[in-house]
Design a protein around this motif. Sequence first.
Motif, PDB file in Angstrom:
ATOM      1  N   GLN A  12       8.261 -17.318 -39.451  1.00  0.00           N
ATOM      2  CA  GLN A  12       9.149 -16.264 -39.920  1.00  0.00           C
ATOM      3  C   GLN A  12       9.224 -16.330 -41.441  1.00  0.00           C
ATOM      4  O   GLN A  12       8.876 -17.349 -42.049  1.00  0.00           O
ATOM      5  CB  GLN A  12      10.559 -16.398 -39.330  1.00  0.00           C
ATOM      6  CG  GLN A  12      11.301 -17.647 -39.791  1.00  0.00           C
ATOM      7  CD  GLN A  12      12.690 -17.765 -39.188  1.00  0.00           C
ATOM      8  OE1 GLN A  12      13.009 -17.135 -38.190  1.00  0.00           O
ATOM      9  NE2 GLN A  12      13.539 -18.585 -39.794  1.00  0.00           N
ATOM     10  N   ALA A  13       9.668 -15.249 -42.031  1.00  0.00           N
ATOM     11  CA  ALA A  13       9.855 -15.217 -43.481  1.00  0.00           C
ATOM     12  C   ALA A  13      10.964 -14.240 -43.797  1.00  0.00           C
ATOM     13  O   ALA A  13      11.016 -13.145 -43.223  1.00  0.00           O
ATOM     14  CB  ALA A  13       8.580 -14.809 -44.202  1.00  0.00           C
ATOM     15  N   PRO A  14      11.862 -14.595 -44.687  1.00  0.00           N
ATOM     16  CA  PRO A  14      12.865 -13.623 -45.110  1.00  0.00           C
ATOM     17  C   PRO A  14      12.221 -12.572 -45.984  1.00  0.00           C
ATOM     18  O   PRO A  14      11.139 -12.781 -46.546  1.00  0.00           O
ATOM     19  CB  PRO A  14      13.852 -14.476 -45.918  1.00  0.00           C
ATOM     20  CG  PRO A  14      12.995 -15.569 -46.483  1.00  0.00           C
ATOM     21  CD  PRO A  14      11.980 -15.869 -45.423  1.00  0.00           C
ATOM     22  N   ASN A  15      12.862 -11.454 -46.086  1.00  0.00           N
ATOM     23  CA  ASN A  15      12.453 -10.478 -47.087  1.00  0.00           C
ATOM     24  C   ASN A  15      13.203 -10.776 -48.382  1.00  0.00           C
ATOM     25  O   ASN A  15      14.235 -11.454 -48.365  1.00  0.00           O
ATOM     26  CB  ASN A  15      12.748  -9.053 -46.615  1.00  0.00           C
ATOM     27  CG  ASN A  15      11.804  -8.624 -45.510  1.00  0.00           C
ATOM     28  OD1 ASN A  15      10.701  -9.142 -45.388  1.00  0.00           O
ATOM     29  ND2 ASN A  15      12.234  -7.682 -44.694  1.00  0.00           N
ATOM     30  N   VAL A  16      12.676 -10.298 -49.468  1.00  0.00           N
ATOM     31  CA  VAL A  16      13.316 -10.518 -50.763  1.00  0.00           C
ATOM     32  C   VAL A  16      13.510  -9.174 -51.444  1.00  0.00           C
ATOM     33  O   VAL A  16      12.600  -8.350 -51.474  1.00  0.00           O
ATOM     34  CB  VAL A  16      12.490 -11.482 -51.651  1.00  0.00           C
ATOM     35  CG1 VAL A  16      11.059 -11.000 -51.826  1.00  0.00           C
ATOM     36  CG2 VAL A  16      13.157 -11.687 -53.004  1.00  0.00           C
ATOM     37  N   LEU A  17      14.714  -8.950 -51.931  1.00  0.00           N
ATOM     38  CA  LEU A  17      15.006  -7.741 -52.698  1.00  0.00           C
ATOM     39  C   LEU A  17      14.440  -7.936 -54.094  1.00  0.00           C
ATOM     40  O   LEU A  17      14.877  -8.828 -54.830  1.00  0.00           O
ATOM     41  CB  LEU A  17      16.515  -7.512 -52.768  1.00  0.00           C
ATOM     42  CG  LEU A  17      16.998  -6.384 -53.698  1.00  0.00           C
ATOM     43  CD1 LEU A  17      16.400  -5.034 -53.301  1.00  0.00           C
ATOM     44  CD2 LEU A  17      18.530  -6.314 -53.696  1.00  0.00           C
ATOM     45  N   VAL A  18      13.442  -7.123 -54.431  1.00  0.00           N
ATOM     46  CA  VAL A  18      12.804  -7.232 -55.743  1.00  0.00           C
ATOM     47  C   VAL A  18      13.002  -5.942 -56.526  1.00  0.00           C
ATOM     48  O   VAL A  18      13.025  -4.847 -55.964  1.00  0.00           O
ATOM     49  CB  VAL A  18      11.297  -7.550 -55.621  1.00  0.00           C
ATOM     50  CG1 VAL A  18      11.078  -9.002 -55.284  1.00  0.00           C
ATOM     51  CG2 VAL A  18      10.628  -6.665 -54.577  1.00  0.00           C
ATOM     52  N   ALA A  19      13.144  -6.096 -57.822  1.00  0.00           N
ATOM     53  CA  ALA A  19      13.346  -4.962 -58.714  1.00  0.00           C
ATOM     54  C   ALA A  19      12.082  -4.693 -59.512  1.00  0.00           C
ATOM     55  O   ALA A  19      11.338  -5.616 -59.864  1.00  0.00           O
ATOM     56  CB  ALA A  19      14.503  -5.248 -59.672  1.00  0.00           C
TER      57      ALA A  19
END
Length: 295
Positions: free
Chosen positions: A95-102
Amino acid sequence: MVWGPACNLKSRPVPMPRFARALERSDSQCWSAVVVHNRPGATGTIGAGAVARAAPDGYTLMMSSLGTYVIAPHLIKSTPYDALQDFDYITVAVQAPNVLVAAPTKTARSVQDVIDELKARPGQVSFANSGFGASDHLSAEVFLQQTRTDGMHVAYKGGAPAINDLMGSQVDYSFQNVNAVLPHIRAGKLRPLAVTGDKRSAVLPDVPTLTEAGVPNAVIYSWQALSAPKGLPAGVKAKLADAAIAAFKDAEVAHKLEDQGLEVVASTPEAFSAFQAREFQRWKTLIEERGITIE
């Protein structure tokens, strides 16, 4: 793939998609060669349908993402399989989390900055995703739901063009799989603001979780899991599960996966079945509440 002596099954090629190579690279003697048959199309449902119709003899396996198992059935009216009834669940591999990227031109330095922007410009702040119904799209939906804000979804045909446009500042933000954007984050081309896991990512230890940033009930993981056609003999299912779990827990394999931002799960069949049922209901509820379609 060809079974080795550890599985005690007759040698025979077995088709498997993504992450099958991790099994082949492991020290487990069960996997001595891997034959990968990629079956793309219709968010993975074409391949899943083929697996569901195959003989349950242990020689046809499927490695697929949560999209196939718990999302597509709620978005595609005529999926060629029943996700709850047509598979024997072997293991959730990773599994892998998602990351909020700008995007690089954005001034946001925190999740609160993004929320403030969303409130100041309702419906105008864009979130790139790899396609409607993908985990990056649904992560943004959860984020907007929990922050009671409204954004603009921009769907692409795959993650690569979404990431390219994000780096080019054609869109504002995105919730991408950590492993997909980690090289760009390390190169300073994208700015990480938060991860969707229940804990910080080992490869992004300085990036807070959404929970830490004040956004509750937004724990989301993208995951890949191994299954087989329904009806495996109990002994075959047990051997497959034991061998797959051992393969993904192999020190060398686990290190390579974790270095990319993936987290090894290697769950039992029982744990996978319970997890799949929870995820199936969770995404069904969100899709219905948010009125999400793939059009």
